[in-house]
Design an enzyme around this catalytic site. Structure first.
Site, PDB file in Angstrom:
ATOM      1  N   LYS A   1      -1.525   3.324  12.070  1.00 35.59           N
ATOM      2  CA  LYS A   1      -1.607   1.977  11.500  1.00 35.59           C
ATOM      3  C   LYS A   1      -0.749   1.007  12.307  1.00 35.59           C
ATOM      4  CE  LYS A   1      -4.073   2.832   7.641  1.00 35.59           C
ATOM      5  NZ  LYS A   1      -3.745   2.906   6.223  1.00 35.59           N
ATOM      6  N   CYS A   3      11.147  -3.033 -22.895  1.00 37.99           N
ATOM      7  CA  CYS A   3      11.239  -3.632 -24.213  1.00 37.99           C
ATOM      8  C   CYS A   3      10.832  -2.545 -25.206  1.00 37.99           C
ATOM      9  CB  CYS A   3      10.287  -4.818 -24.304  1.00 37.99           C
ATOM     10  SG  CYS A   3      10.054  -5.360 -25.999  1.00 37.99           S
ATOM     11  N   TYR A  44       2.373   1.811  -3.330  1.00 39.98           N
ATOM     12  CA  TYR A  44       1.325   2.256  -4.242  1.00 39.98           C
ATOM     13  C   TYR A  44       1.023   3.733  -3.983  1.00 39.98           C
ATOM     14  CZ  TYR A  44      -2.896   2.430  -6.968  1.00 39.98           C
ATOM     15  OH  TYR A  44      -3.828   2.770  -7.907  1.00 39.98           O
ATOM     16  N   LYS A  88      -9.970   2.370  13.889  1.00 39.46           N
ATOM     17  CA  LYS A  88     -10.108   2.671  12.470  1.00 39.46           C
ATOM     18  C   LYS A  88     -10.818   1.475  11.835  1.00 39.46           C
ATOM     19  CE  LYS A  88      -7.718   4.499   8.451  1.00 39.46           C
ATOM     20  NZ  LYS A  88      -8.248   3.603   7.432  1.00 39.46           N
ATOM     21  N   ASP A 113     -12.346  -0.948   9.307  1.00 37.17           N
ATOM     22  CA  ASP A 113     -11.945  -1.278   7.940  1.00 37.17           C
ATOM     23  C   ASP A 113     -13.186  -1.641   7.118  1.00 37.17           C
ATOM     24  OD1 ASP A 113     -10.318  -1.667   5.827  1.00 37.17           O
ATOM     25  OD2 ASP A 113      -9.552  -3.607   6.484  1.00 37.17           O
ATOM     26  N   TYR A 120     -18.602   8.350  13.235  1.00 39.15           N
ATOM     27  CA  TYR A 120     -17.472   8.974  13.931  1.00 39.15           C
ATOM     28  C   TYR A 120     -17.254  10.431  13.581  1.00 39.15           C
ATOM     29  CZ  TYR A 120     -15.447   7.334   9.563  1.00 39.15           C
ATOM     30  OH  TYR A 120     -15.225   7.064   8.249  1.00 39.15           O
ATOM     31  N   LEU A 151      -7.223  10.268   5.409  1.00 37.75           N
ATOM     32  CA  LEU A 151      -6.352  10.454   6.572  1.00 37.75           C
ATOM     33  C   LEU A 151      -4.908  10.170   6.194  1.00 37.75           C
ATOM     34  CD1 LEU A 151      -8.372   8.492   9.295  1.00 37.75           C
ATOM     35  CD2 LEU A 151      -8.059  10.963   9.192  1.00 37.75           C
ATOM     36  N   CYS A 206       5.724  -5.814 -29.452  1.00 39.09           N
ATOM     37  CA  CYS A 206       5.937  -6.922 -28.509  1.00 39.09           C
ATOM     38  C   CYS A 206       4.591  -7.564 -28.154  1.00 39.09           C
ATOM     39  CB  CYS A 206       6.607  -6.393 -27.250  1.00 39.09           C
ATOM     40  SG  CYS A 206       6.830  -7.641 -25.991  1.00 39.09           S
ATOM     41  N   ASP A 261       0.833  -1.201   0.000  1.00 37.36           N
ATOM     42  CA  ASP A 261       0.000   0.000   0.000  1.00 37.36           C
ATOM     43  C   ASP A 261       0.865   1.247   0.000  1.00 37.36           C
ATOM     44  OD1 ASP A 261      -3.083  -0.465   1.874  1.00 37.36           O
ATOM     45  OD2 ASP A 261      -2.490  -0.941  -0.178  1.00 37.36           O
ATOM     46  N   GLU A 283      -9.747   6.469  18.505  1.00 38.34           N
ATOM     47  CA  GLU A 283     -10.840   5.601  18.065  1.00 38.34           C
ATOM     48  C   GLU A 283     -10.306   4.435  17.236  1.00 38.34           C
ATOM     49  OE1 GLU A 283     -13.453   8.091  15.761  1.00 38.34           O
ATOM     50  OE2 GLU A 283     -13.121   9.763  17.145  1.00 38.34           O
ATOM     51  N   CYS A 303      13.960  -8.947 -23.840  1.00 45.04           N
ATOM     52  CA  CYS A 303      12.562  -9.048 -23.420  1.00 45.04           C
ATOM     53  C   CYS A 303      12.161 -10.522 -23.362  1.00 45.04           C
ATOM     54  CB  CYS A 303      11.667  -8.308 -24.402  1.00 45.04           C
ATOM     55  SG  CYS A 303       9.917  -8.626 -24.122  1.00 45.04           S
ATOM     56  N   CYS A 346       9.534 -11.256 -26.361  1.00 49.74           N
ATOM     57  CA  CYS A 346       9.798 -11.170 -27.794  1.00 49.74           C
ATOM     58  C   CYS A 346      11.282 -11.235 -28.130  1.00 49.74           C
ATOM     59  CB  CYS A 346       9.196  -9.898 -28.381  1.00 49.74           C
ATOM     60  SG  CYS A 346      10.052  -8.407 -27.878  1.00 49.74           S
TER      61      CYS A 346
END
Ligand code: AMP
Ligand code: ZN
Length: 675
Positions: A320, A434, A35, A117, A119, A227, A83, A439, A32, A115, A416, A419
């Protein structure tokens, strides 16, 4: 392509690939945090260089895809934020330090409300005179989806607020979730009925909310915890602190999550977070992904406000849980080739259980990192999985190398894997790609884009089916789709006569799609759905467009030099021209009625644009509105005719609401100017 454009393209691809691995293939490759970091980089790039935005940018995906659903849109009276995260005590201290920079001693003065969290899926409930009138998902933060009928089926949610003292108009925010028991029982029932079971409570809660048929939602064991509240404009509220707010919600009949705590100091907060992680978490009947720490006094919250983007409040943070780490063996390193040809390494692991999930694949970021960490195939490695997410390889455990059976060093590929073309590495980039435009690994993406809903919209041609046809060697580029026959298709496994017939009919029907959809489907860099329409309506035929110069193209309102040169470059390529010709030979429509830009549709209208629009860049939106005769100004006043809002809208939206100025979204703007 400039460096920035190349980087944006790379980010788009990496993010989309990660989502597909996560949601579709169920074999995630990015954590995460990774990302998020890539996502933020792309979002920032697009903010600074709006011309880099494309209609397929993953930044449009925040929350649900508002544009593409059967549900009506709902513009939140007050935008819904998100958040920021702290993964350990130090990060929480950092958060406090920056809060003190803004609010000084006030920051700590009233202590903190801690509080769970939850999910689940965020939900905004609008109550008018105490009566539930709307339930809406977060969507992009400004505009969500109206799921009122479904929300009314949730037994937990009061249809009418109890007690008294509620403002005449209030949005109560909270989380829709499922208990573990409810989730399990539902899955048992589904399995009995021969229906597919759901993967986890959060996704099934979100899915249940978006059902077409409320009676389906009613059968799902959904629950709710409140909340937060939001009131448009100024209102006097019967509470001054977050703690009292929760008490008040409970008095109004809104369920409030257990295990909340008032902490006088940050040290107390740390202790609460540790207790939550090590003790309470295991006893909960529902999933959480951490805690949320909030500055208690609402006046101080207002003083702290939100971060520059407006999305994340400074007065609250998600605490977290520490990531879970496990050791296992690195069995292999696989290489995947994406749409723009980027090669990505992926770790194949001996399956290992981390935080309740079996992990078999993990991300390796890029080839440099493999070398830096001296990761070898056969190594014992540490794998991390933070909360709900996508695992990553932290590094090898060299002490556990077996001298008798040494692990094998890994070298970045020179060719690659799909290919055999020699790979290249652009200056300043870590990615290896590549360079072969043809390809085969790229065909999959190309075809999926071509057949997608906004493009040629070929029903029945799912990703799996495209894969199947590619593997069977029946198709390669988009033109080859039009050679498919019923006989050939019906001979494939898992495809009966009936589906074959339907598929051929759907492919055939797509031949009459207008030129704009074809242009979008061809995946010309930077040509999103809107730009494709502008091009098609100006030039009328593919031939005229192919013959146009950059100057001709730039003459269109809403199209700048970078899009123009990307279009001419695409048509200058011999293979692309051959593809267009082949499509024409198959009878694919290459025309669209020319239409003058809708001059005058907004004649004399005073317009303000705020926030990040889902598909149009700021300049693009301004040019479109002006092209239709509108006057775009910077600030909202009572003379403003309407405000166009996107994500992260701030004070302008509040002001528009206060002045009663009409608020519309991008889709409505486009509709008004006849697009
Ligand atoms: P994230 O989606 O990770 O940015 O986290 C923000 C989301 O956490 C919010 O949009 C809420 O849906 C959710 N959330 C769950 N519990 C709470 C809570 N007690 N306070 C605030 N947000 C919460
Ligand atoms: Zn290749």
């Amino acid at each position: 392509m400039s460096d920035k454009a190349a980087r944006a393209a790379w980010l788009r691809e990496a993010l989309e690939q990660a989502s597909r691995e996560y949601y579709v293939l169920d074999r995630p490759s990015l954590s995460d945090a990774e990302y998020d970091a890539l996502f933020r980089e792309l979002r920032d790039l697009e903010r600074t260089y709006p011309e880099l935005r494309t209609a397929d940018s993953p930044t449009l995906r925040i929350g649900a895809e508002v544009g593409e659903s059967h549900l009506a849109k709902y513009a939140h009276l007050v935008p819904m934020g998100s958040l920021s995260n702290a993964f350990n005590d130090e990060e929480l201290e950092d958060w406090a330090a920056s809060g003190r920079d803004v609010a000084g001693a006030d920051f700590d003065a009233s202590g903190f409300c801690c509080e769970l969290k939850i999910d689940g899926a965020s939900m905004s409930l609008t109550y008018k005179n105490g009566v539930l009138i709307t339930g809406a998902t977060r969507g992009n933060g400004s505009v969500g989806e109206d799921v009122t009928a479904n929300v009314r089926t949730i037994r937990d949610i009061p249809l009418r607020l109890a007690g008294k003292g509620w403002p005449p108009l209030i949005e109560i925010r909270g989380e829709v979730y499922m208990t573990f028991d409810g989730f399990e029982a539902m899955n048992v029932e589904r399995a009995k009925a021969g229906e597919p079971v759901f993967a986890n409570p959060r996704n099934s809660a979100a899915g249940a909310l978006r059902q077409k048929d409320p009676s389906v939602t009613a059968k799902r064991p959904l629950r709710f915890f409140g909340y937060a509240y939001a009131v448009p404009g100024v209102a006097s509220l019967p509470f001054n602190t977050q703690w009292e707010l929760l008490d008040t919600l409970a008095r109004w009949g809104v369920p409030v999550a257990p295990h909340r705590a008032r902490c006088a100091t940050l040290a107390d907060v740390h202790a609460w977070a540790h207790a939550l992680e090590t003790t309470h978490r295991a006893s909960l009947a529902f999933a959480i992904d951490g805690g949320v720490v909030k500055v208690n006094v609402l006046a101080t919250q207002a003083e702290l406000g939100s971060t520059a983007g407006g999305r994340e409040p400074r007065w609250a943070i998600a605490r977290k849980f520490a990531p879970d780490v496990a050791e296992t063996r690195l069995v292999n390193i696989e290489i995947q080739v994406g749409r723009t040809g980027v090669l990505t390494p992926r770790a194949v692991l001996e399956p290992v259980e981390i935080g309740g999930t079996t992990v078999t694949y993990a991300t390796l970021h890029n080839f440099d990192l493999i070398a830096e960490k001296d990761l070898r195939i056969g190594d014992v490695v540490q794998v991390k999985r933070a909360g709900e997410v996508i695992p990553q390889v932290l590094g090898p455990v060299p002490d556990k190398r077996d001298a008798a059976n040494p692990p094998v060093p890994f070298r970045a590929p020179k060719k690659c894997p799909e290919c055999g073309t020699a790979v290249v590495r652009l200056a300043g980039e870590v990615a290896i790609r590549c360079p072969n435009d043809r390809c085969p690994a790229r065909h999959l993406e190309e075809l999926i884009h071509f057949t997608a809903r906004g493009a040629m919209d070929i029903r029945g041609l799912s990703e799996q089916r495209v894969r199947q046809l590619l593997e069977a060697g029946l198709i390669s580029d988009p033109a080859t789709l039009y050679s498919l026959t019923e006989d050939v298709l019906a001979a494939l496994p898992r495809l009966g006569d009936k589906s074959a017939q339907q598929l051929v009919a759907a492919i055939d029907a797509s031949k009459s799609q207008p030129l704009s959809r074809l242009l979008f489907g061809l995946g010309i860099p930077d040509v999103g759905e809107e730009t494709a329409k502008l091009l098609a309506r100006r030039f009328g035929t593919a031939n005229e467009l192919a013959a146009a110069t950059s100057d001709d193209i730039e003459g269109i309102h809403g199209i700048g030099p970078s899009i123009a040169s990307s279009v001419t470059a695409w048509f200058a390529d011999a293979e692309n021209r051959a593809l267009v010709k082949a499509l024409a030979r198959h009878g694919v429509n290459m025309t669209e009625p020319r239409r003058a830009e809708s001059e005058g549709a907004l004649l004399g209208k005073k317009i303000v644009i705020t926030g990040t629009l889902p598909t149009l860049g700021r300049t693009e939106a301004k040019e479109l509105a002006e092209g239709a005769g509108g006057k775009v100004t910077d600030s909202v006043s009572k003379n403003t005719d309407f405000l166009v809002v996107g994500a992260d809208a701030g004070s302008k939206l509040d002001k528009a609401h206060a002045l009663g100025v009409e608020v519309i979204d991008e889709a409505e703007l486009l509709r008004r100017i006849g697009r």
